[in-house]
Design a protein around this motif. Structure first.
Motif, PDB file in Angstrom:
ATOM      1  N   ASN A 181      -6.745  26.795  38.594  1.00 55.51           N
ATOM      2  CA  ASN A 181      -6.836  26.404  39.730  1.00 55.51           C
ATOM      3  C   ASN A 181      -8.045  25.464  40.735  1.00 55.51           C
ATOM      4  OD1 ASN A 181      -3.320  26.782  40.523  1.00 55.51           O
ATOM      5  ND2 ASN A 181      -3.741  28.926  41.208  1.00 55.51           N
ATOM      6  N   LYS A 182      -8.918  25.793  39.957  1.00 55.58           N
ATOM      7  CA  LYS A 182      -9.729  24.969  40.691  1.00 55.58           C
ATOM      8  C   LYS A 182      -9.835  23.226  40.073  1.00 55.58           C
ATOM      9  CE  LYS A 182     -12.449  29.241  41.939  1.00 55.58           C
ATOM     10  NZ  LYS A 182     -12.463  30.343  41.254  1.00 55.58           N
ATOM     11  N   LEU A 183     -10.433  22.414  41.102  1.00 52.42           N
ATOM     12  CA  LEU A 183      -9.984  21.101  40.834  1.00 52.42           C
ATOM     13  C   LEU A 183     -11.102  21.111  39.943  1.00 52.42           C
ATOM     14  CD1 LEU A 183      -9.082  19.290  43.762  1.00 52.42           C
ATOM     15  CD2 LEU A 183      -7.913  19.538  41.808  1.00 52.42           C
ATOM     16  N   ASN A 184     -11.020  20.059  38.652  1.00 51.08           N
ATOM     17  CA  ASN A 184     -12.374  19.525  37.888  1.00 51.08           C
ATOM     18  C   ASN A 184     -13.702  19.362  38.812  1.00 51.08           C
ATOM     19  OD1 ASN A 184     -10.786  20.472  35.604  1.00 51.08           O
ATOM     20  ND2 ASN A 184      -9.849  18.241  35.297  1.00 51.08           N
ATOM     21  N   SER A 226      -7.399  20.367  36.632  1.00 50.96           N
ATOM     22  CA  SER A 226      -7.868  21.847  37.151  1.00 50.96           C
ATOM     23  C   SER A 226      -7.773  23.071  36.187  1.00 50.96           C
ATOM     24  CB  SER A 226      -6.592  22.535  38.906  1.00 50.96           C
ATOM     25  OG  SER A 226      -5.467  22.959  38.213  1.00 50.96           O
ATOM     26  N   SER A 267      -9.499  20.108  30.504  1.00 44.91           N
ATOM     27  CA  SER A 267     -10.411  21.054  31.345  1.00 44.91           C
ATOM     28  C   SER A 267     -11.092  21.771  30.600  1.00 44.91           C
ATOM     29  CB  SER A 267     -10.492  22.138  32.438  1.00 44.91           C
ATOM     30  OG  SER A 267      -9.511  21.870  32.868  1.00 44.91           O
ATOM     31  N   ASN A 321     -16.282  23.507  40.390  1.00 41.32           N
ATOM     32  CA  ASN A 321     -16.032  24.786  39.942  1.00 41.32           C
ATOM     33  C   ASN A 321     -18.148  24.968  39.320  1.00 41.32           C
ATOM     34  OD1 ASN A 321     -15.856  27.753  39.794  1.00 41.32           O
ATOM     35  ND2 ASN A 321     -14.153  26.896  37.891  1.00 41.32           N
TER      36      ASN A 321
END
Ligand SMILES: Cc1ncc(COP(=O)(O)O)c(C=O)c1O
Length: 396
Positions: free
Chosen positions: A141-144, A138, A110, A147
């Motif tokens: 901790n937020k999945l690609n 991610s 990311s 967000n």
């Protein structure tokens, strides 16, 4: 009571939504990832000449989707350690026409989303995430893809999972979501020929992996490709012009959906497999004194491919082919795979020296399920024999 069977499209949307934790109507399915990007841009209702900031190390279909809308791709050089957009250089590229910053998950890593979102907020811009390499990875901790306002993904041959070719979008922004659902409804269904060819190619890919027959099959594939008898990733028109090719605006077919449903179910196993293979390459490279790819602590890398850099790429490829080592070639150009007429895509390669150098020296190692123990060890040994060819990461 009449029970209505869910369509394959709905089932795939449900699997994706369950995995990423979004609503089913926030998932949009398209024939390829680029069509999702095209749809997202259409939903933004931008004006001719508006500018979209993208990394100068991408696939040409990204600027194509922008140019098909008569918008302008504005390139920003990348960071040699992450291969993602160089955050320090974004603000210099912003003008009063800029509307979007595109954050890419290059090879599954990311971009630094917090920094990009902070810049976007200050300039009132939207962020679109190019997750074509990063499904399941991610950032903090937020999945690609979950967000940002909207994100697009690819399930083309060599991506995180394959439905032959294929793509989808995740659209969290409510105003955009409805427009994209309308966009999806208007897409043409793939033809019977499309579906049959895809099915045959999927069977061939699954049966062959990288086994000995693969090399003959590869030659046969190239032959069929010339005769236009395979569904390739891109059609000729996308490589030499900035006009939308015929048949671009297609939806996802049943063959693709059925495959996608199986693949999304095993995505965690898939990522963990790739991480193990990548850890092995890390070790080989560290032992050779070449360093390893940089992965910031808060990012879950998906390792769609494992990039390394070599001094003489042609010689490296030749040696690899002789030894039947499957090596890939993403991104051998700043707008892969274009090697001439860059001006058509509004790119002056010289202005982006980092990505220019990366594109001259990059090759990538496979990480997918087809890399069994035997192949993994053969690749390791091959890297040892090519030690003098490999450029250490810190010298990039
Ligand atoms: C960075 C990047 N963005 C977008 C795409 C487009 O994906 P698709 O082939 O599914 O249209 C690709 C790959 O082809 C890619 O490498």
């Amino acid at each position: 009571m009449k029970i209505v069977e869910m369509s394959y499209k709905e089932k795939l949307k449900r699997e994706i939504a369950l995995f990423v934790g979004c609503a089913q109507d926030e998932v949009i399915l398209t024939w390829k990832g680029r069509v999702s990007l095209y749809g997202i841009l259409q939903a933004l209702d931008l004006e001719e000449g508006d500018e979209i900031i993208i990394p100068a190390f991408t696939c040409v279909v990204v600027p194509n989707a922008i140019l098909y809308h008569k918008l302008r791709p504005i390139y920003v050089d990348v960071d040699p350690l992450t291969l993602n957009i160089d955050i320090q250089k974004i603000e210099n590229a912003i003008t009063n026409k800029t509307k979007v910053i595109l954050a890419q998950n290059t090879f599954g890593l990311s971009s630094d989303l917090d920094s990009i979102k902070e810049i976007a907020e200050r300039h009132n811009l939207l962020v679109i995430e190019d997750c074509t390499h990063g499904f399941g990875g991610s950032y903090k901790n937020k999945l690609n893809g979950t967000n940002v306002d909207a994100a697009f993904f690819s399930s083309q041959w060599n991506k995180m999972f394959s439905t032959g070719i294929g793509g989808f979008a995740i659209v969290k922004n409510p105003a955009l979501k409805n427009k994209l659902n309308d966009f999806e409804k208007k897409l043409k269904a793939p033809s019977v020929k499309d579906e049959v060819l895809l099915k045959l190619q999927l069977i061939a890919k699954e049966t062959l992996g990288y086994k000995s027959l693969y090399w003959n099959a590869l030659k046969f594939y190239r032959y069929l490709s010339k005769k236009n008898l395979v569904i390739g990733s891109s059609s000729g028109g996308e490589m030499d012009s900035i006009e939308m090719p015929e048949g671009y605006l297609k939806g996802l077919g049943n063959v693709q959906c059925k495959k996608g449903i199986q693949e999304v179910k095993r995505i965690l196993e898939n990522i963990s497999y790739r991480k193990n293979i990548a850890a092995y390459y890390d070790k080989v490279l560290i032992d050779l004194g070449k360093g390893k790819t940089l992965v910031p602590e808060n990012i879950e890398h998906t390792y769609t491919k494992y990039p390394i850099f070599v001094k003489d790429r042609d010689a490296f490829f030749k040696e690899a082919e002789e030894q039947k080592i499957p090596i890939h070639d993403w991104f051998i150009s700043q707008i892969h795979p274009i090697t001439e007429n860059f001006h058509l895509w509004n790119l002056n390669p010289e202005k982006f020296p980092v990505s220019k150098k990366l594109a001259q020296h990059i090759v990538n190692l496979p990480t997918d399920f087809s890399v069994d123990n035997n192949l993994k060890n053969r690749i390791g040994k091959f890297l040892q024999t090519q030690k003098d060819q490999i450029i250490p990461y810190e010298e990039l």
